[in-house]
Design a protein around this motif. Structure first.
Motif: not given
Length: 538
Positions: A90, A92-93, A96, A121-123, A174
């Motif tokens: 994904s 997102q991975e 990250k 959507g940001w941790s 990010r």
């Protein structure tokens, strides 16, 4: 990598011996039904470099980057990031891990503020944070990375260049090590492009890496350190940019020498320029939803058998002008005439009168992204025989028309039932152009028609326009590329702050003269200024 200094004066940082590339692709392959998107692609992206990824429309550039960012899974091959084998399922991975991509069509939430989009959507987004806290965090990120934004502004109110800054800032926040940009300057003004390049050089100077997908060869020569070219889904080669030239890159991309044609020369038997305007504007003004005048007292004639170029810095009324010319926006004041008679309002009425439109935002204004390629190709003719009429729709006739348009546009389509959004941006543009040319019996209005096209496709698009002009159709081309307008147009109109500053004979115009008008300086004001300066000096 060639050891050279960028125009901004920042030298790419030296790479210590033994330092692994930021990204390695080894034998990557990706297949779709009936299509080889990528096959056996291997490339390295080094620390502290900007790599340009070039190729024709449909060459596999975006697909390859979609594999890198986890949108697609590779069917074969290996991906190594910072020395470790990786496979992302994904985006997102990928984010990250430190890989972020800014797509050609932005993926922001228009109704949200800049700060909300940055933190969505940001941790690391604080729980229950107030708007003031998010805006303060966004301001700090903006200053740190050198991408100025207004944290409190709503995205829907931003220009394309400002929206792009938000997209890039989302990725950099990010902690991206590798930034991938797909046609980053396609919707930017020259000054916005310079600001972007300045920020990318600063990002590179910190030891990070950038991949730029672009068709603008002059910009590739300016910003990149190395160039990789794909053709037909396969890698042709990688070169130091210092060893390249635009002509060599163009020929390598398309597999042949790209011959520049003199499009101002009319073909034998071409229709002469008309004496009666096909479309006229008389003192036309337009206001936006906030009551701001975006087009002011424009009077303009477009004749059959001519190409009228429209120049101007983005956001100076070009969109409003094209929408008035195609019936999408009624003028708040003034008159629109088609063939000398008051025009019936509405885009559908203009289309019935033979006005075609290649809009600025092809994916959202010219196409229905979720519908099939066939459905999109018959949007202009689905009510007419042999496709429709009397409440019927003939699917076989629709498919035949879609195949005919794709064949003329030279777009290879394995499945006409797939959503049109699955095509590359350049192939979408070619299909829209051919669809609109079919109905343009009187006038074709084309806004930034070369955006996202490779150099061969641009030459083909220009040939379309010249052929249509020679058939006696009037053509309006809006572009920020002044050389394109000078090489293509019979006359050039210049917009500044919604006003038509002048309409020039292209044979007598030059870039400096047009540039002054784009900045709001008329030749009369220039003469007065020169006289005043002479008086002061004397």
């Amino acid at each position: 990598m060639a050891d050279r200094v960028s125009p901004a004066g920042m030298r790419p940082p030296p790479v210590a011996p033994g330092t692994p590339p930021v990204l390695q692709l080894v034998g990557i392959a990706k297949y779709f039904p009936g299509v080889i998107a990528n096959e056996d692609v291997s490339l390295d992206v080094l620390s502290g470099e900007i790599l340009a990824l070039l190729g024709e429309n449909g060459a596999g550039k975006s697909t390859l980057m979609n594999v890198v960012t986890g949108i697609y899974l590779a069917d074969a091959g290996e991906m190594i990031f910072d020395g470790y084998g990786v496979q992302f399922s994904s985006p997102q991975e990928a984010i990250k891990a430190g890989i972020g991509m800014v797509h050609q069509h932005f993926k922001l939430v228009p109704a949200f503020t800049v700060a909300e989009n940055i933190h969505l959507g940001w941790s690391e987004t604080p729980r229950n944070a107030s708007p003031a806290v998010l805006e303060a965090r966004t301001q700090e990120l903006s200053e740190r990375f050198g991408f100025p934004v207004d944290p409190s502004a709503r995205v829907e109110d931003l220009s394309a260049g400002e929206q792009q800054r938000v997209e890039i800032l989302r990725v950099l926040a990010r902690k991206a090590r590798l930034l991938i940009l797909d046609e980053p300057t396609a919707v930017l003004t020259p000054s916005e492009a310079r600001d972007l390049f300045r920020a990318l050089r600063a990002f590179r100077a910190e030891g990070n890496a950038v991949i730029i997908i672009s068709h603008k060869l002059d910009e590739v020569m300016e910003i990149s350190d190395r160039v990789t070219i794909l053709r037909g889904g396969r890698k042709i080669g990688t070169w130091d940019t210092a060893d390249c030239a635009p002509r060599m890159l163009a020929a390598t991309m398309v597999g042949r020498e790209v011959v520049r044609q003199n499009l101002l020369l009319r073909s034998e038997g071409a229709a002469p320029r008309g004496t009666v305007p096909e479309l006229s504007l008389r003192d036309v003004s337009v206001r936006d939803d906030r009551g701001v005048t975006t087009l002011s007292d424009v009077t303009l004639d477009v004749f059959g058998g001519e190409i009228l170029g429209i120049a101007g810095v983005a956001g100076n009324g070009q969109r409003e002008l094209t929408e008035v010319l195609t019936g999408l926006t009624p003028p708040g004041r003034g008159t629109v005439l088609l063939g000398g008679a008051p025009a019936e309002p509405g885009a559908a009425a203009f289309a019935r009168q033979g006005v075609g439109h290649i809009p600025q935002d092809r994916l959202h204004s010219a196409l229905a992204p979720s519908l099939s390629i066939t459905d999109n190709m018959v949007l202009r003719e689905y009510e007419q025989p042999p496709i429709g009429g009397h409440g019927f729709y003939h699917a076989e006739a629709a498919l035949e028309l879609a195949r005919e348009i794709a064949n003329i546009a030279e777009v290879n389509i394995p499945d006409f039932a797939m959503p049109v959004r699955n095509l590359s941006g350049g192939n979408q543009q070619r299909l829209v152009a051919r669809r609109e040319i079919r109905i343009a019996r009187r006038l074709l209005v084309a806004a930034y028609p070369s955006r996202g096209l490779d150099i061969g496709a641009i030459a083909t698009m220009h040939r379309y326009f010249a052929d249509l002009r020679d058939q006696g159709v009037g053509i309006v081309v809006v572009s920020e590329d002044l050389e394109e307008l000078l090489n293509l147009s019979d006359r050039i109109g210049v917009l500044c702050h919604g006003r038509l500053m002048a309409v020039l004979d292209a044979a007598e115009a030059d870039i400096e003269r047009i540039g002054l008008l784009m900045g709001g300086r008329t030749e009369t004001s220039e003469t007065k200024m020169s006289v005043a300066e002479g008086a002061i000096l004397s």
